[in-house]
Design an enzyme around this catalytic site. Structure first.
Site, PDB file in Angstrom:
ATOM      1  N   SER A   8      54.279  21.306  52.345  1.00  0.00           N
ATOM      2  CA  SER A   8      54.019  20.373  51.240  1.00  0.00           C
ATOM      3  C   SER A   8      55.218  20.352  50.284  1.00  0.00           C
ATOM      4  CB  SER A   8      52.760  20.793  50.476  1.00  0.00           C
ATOM      5  OG  SER A   8      52.545  19.905  49.403  1.00  0.00           O
ATOM      6  N   HIS A  33      55.051  17.086  54.469  1.00  0.00           N
ATOM      7  CA  HIS A  33      53.886  16.549  53.736  1.00  0.00           C
ATOM      8  C   HIS A  33      54.356  16.098  52.355  1.00  0.00           C
ATOM      9  CE1 HIS A  33      49.548  16.249  52.845  1.00  0.00           C
ATOM     10  NE2 HIS A  33      49.858  16.690  51.636  1.00  0.00           N
ATOM     11  N   ASP A  35      53.267  14.415  48.878  1.00  0.00           N
ATOM     12  CA  ASP A  35      52.158  14.043  47.981  1.00  0.00           C
ATOM     13  C   ASP A  35      52.633  13.004  46.980  1.00  0.00           C
ATOM     14  OD1 ASP A  35      51.285  17.439  48.154  1.00  0.00           O
ATOM     15  OD2 ASP A  35      50.067  15.792  48.915  1.00  0.00           O
ATOM     16  N   MET A  37      51.259  10.769  43.852  1.00  0.00           N
ATOM     17  CA  MET A  37      50.134  10.726  42.918  1.00  0.00           C
ATOM     18  C   MET A  37      50.412   9.688  41.826  1.00  0.00           C
ATOM     19  SD  MET A  37      49.454  14.815  42.512  1.00  0.00           S
ATOM     20  CE  MET A  37      49.370  15.873  43.959  1.00  0.00           C
ATOM     21  N   HIS A  66      50.761  11.601  51.945  1.00  0.00           N
ATOM     22  CA  HIS A  66      49.408  11.764  51.405  1.00  0.00           C
ATOM     23  C   HIS A  66      49.329  10.967  50.101  1.00  0.00           C
ATOM     24  CE1 HIS A  66      46.226  14.801  49.678  1.00  0.00           C
ATOM     25  NE2 HIS A  66      45.735  13.590  49.863  1.00  0.00           N
ATOM     26  N   MET A  68      47.615   9.868  47.006  1.00  0.00           N
ATOM     27  CA  MET A  68      46.531  10.134  46.058  1.00  0.00           C
ATOM     28  C   MET A  68      46.680   9.104  44.926  1.00  0.00           C
ATOM     29  SD  MET A  68      46.669  14.268  46.213  1.00  0.00           S
ATOM     30  CE  MET A  68      48.313  14.216  46.925  1.00  0.00           C
ATOM     31  N   MET A 138      40.383  17.765  52.187  1.00  0.00           N
ATOM     32  CA  MET A 138      40.911  18.444  50.988  1.00  0.00           C
ATOM     33  C   MET A 138      40.119  19.726  50.794  1.00  0.00           C
ATOM     34  SD  MET A 138      43.487  16.864  49.730  1.00  0.00           S
ATOM     35  CE  MET A 138      43.659  18.020  48.379  1.00  0.00           C
ATOM     36  N   ASP A 177      44.347  20.656  53.720  1.00  0.00           N
ATOM     37  CA  ASP A 177      45.315  20.557  52.628  1.00  0.00           C
ATOM     38  C   ASP A 177      44.744  21.167  51.348  1.00  0.00           C
ATOM     39  OD1 ASP A 177      46.931  17.692  50.984  1.00  0.00           O
ATOM     40  OD2 ASP A 177      47.372  19.833  50.997  1.00  0.00           O
TER      41      ASP A 177
HETATM   42  C1  DX5 Z   1      47.230  18.819  46.276  1.00  0.00           C
HETATM   43  C2  DX5 Z   1      48.173  18.403  47.392  1.00  0.00           C
HETATM   44  C3  DX5 Z   1      48.555  19.559  48.276  1.00  0.00           C
HETATM   45  C4  DX5 Z   1      49.213  20.704  47.526  1.00  0.00           C
HETATM   46  C5  DX5 Z   1      49.069  21.960  48.302  1.00  0.00           C
HETATM   47  O1  DX5 Z   1      46.623  17.673  45.744  1.00  0.00           O
HETATM   48  O2  DX5 Z   1      47.590  17.408  48.197  1.00  0.00           O
HETATM   49  O3  DX5 Z   1      49.395  19.096  49.331  1.00  0.00           O
HETATM   50  O4  DX5 Z   1      50.571  20.447  47.309  1.00  0.00           O
HETATM   51  O5  DX5 Z   1      49.525  23.012  47.498  1.00  0.00           O
HETATM   52  P1  DX5 Z   1      48.879  24.480  47.713  1.00  0.00           P
HETATM   53  O6  DX5 Z   1      49.103  24.818  49.153  1.00  0.00           O
HETATM   54  O7  DX5 Z   1      49.637  25.359  46.753  1.00  0.00           O
HETATM   55  O8  DX5 Z   1      47.426  24.350  47.401  1.00  0.00           O
HETATM   56 ZN    ZN Z   2      48.604  16.804  49.991  1.00  0.00          ZN
END
Ligand code: DX5
Ligand code: ZN
Length: 223
Positions: A8, A33, A35, A37, A66, A68, A138, A177
């Site tokens: 990630s 990965h 993220d 947001m 991903h 969000m 999740m 995740d």
């Molecule tokens: C959280 C993200 C994850 C996060 C995981 O919303 O989707 O990908 O970065 O981080 P850890 O492994 O520290 O929970």
């Molecule tokens: Zn994620």
């Protein structure tokens, strides 16, 4: 059973991205990965579409994007130049017209993923299975790294695996995740997970190197 490592990148050392990216390449991770947001669907802003464009210029590791963000279908134009191995994953909870949005991902030529928040039952995707390549469970509430696993999500992985196998969609991959630590990855593997998002409690764990962490992580998910 397919097993894939997806570090990630919101957990990477943002001041040494290229250096750490070369270590991930050396460790032969399967995906990066990413993220994204919007500070609305989740109360945080992390990586961006410009970050994705920059990343594509310096690495060929497939991206596991991903989203969000609310109404992700309004942002797909940022993802036009994806490659066939990339996953574009939207949240079931983020759009009224989820079937249409999944079809738009397919039209982009990427792998089609859907993510479920911890409180969203697996039954909601029953009529979407023909349109999916992966389902992201999740295992924390989305928005932040460094959180603790929600224990009930482990059983949810097993129930989803069972639902997919029973309905003839055994090829759909399950991604996990959130706090996918070395210990939790083992439990998730036993429940039937395929793609493991390694973040602050595993691949980017501060007490050891990325190479050591990836080696340990791979040993666990291939055990
Ligand atoms: C959280 C993200 C994850 C996060 C995981 O919303 O989707 O990908 O970065 O981080 P850890 O492994 O520290 O929970
Ligand atoms: Zn994620």
């Amino acid at each position: 059973m397919e097993r894939k490592m997806a570090p990630s990148l919101m957990c990477i050392d943002l001041m040494n991205i290229e250096h750490d990216l070369r270590l991930l390449e050396k460790a032969k991770v399967d995906y990066l990965h990413i993220d994204i947001m919007d500070n609305h669907f989740v109360p945080n802003i992390t990586l961006s579409f410009d970050f994705i464009h920059g990343l594509r210029k310096i690495t060929s590791i497939p991206l596991d994007i991903h989203l969000m963000i609310n109404n992700p279908e309004n942002s797909f134009h940022y993802l036009k130049n994806c490659n066939p191995e990339d996953i574009i994953c939207i949240h079931y909870e983020a759009t009224t017209h989820v079937h249409r949005a999944l079809g738009m991902i397919k039209d982009l030529g990427a792998q089609v993923g859907i993510a479920l928040n911890p409180g969203t039952p697996i039954g909601v995707i029953e009529d979407l299975l023909p349109d999916l390549d992966s389902v992201l469970i999740m295992t924390v509430n989305p928005g932040f790294a460094g959180q603790k696993l929600i224990p009930s999500t482990l059983d949810k992985i097993a129930r989803l695996r069972n639902m997919l196998d029973e309905s003839g969609y055994q090829n759909i991959l399950i991604e996990v995740d959130g706090n996918v630590s070395f210990e939790n990855a083992k439990l998730m593997h036993e429940k039937g997970a395929n793609i493991y998002v390694g973040g602050s409690s595993s691949i980017f764990h501060k007490e050891s190197s990325i190479i050591e962490n990836c080696h340990k992580f791979r040993e666990i998910i291939y055990s």
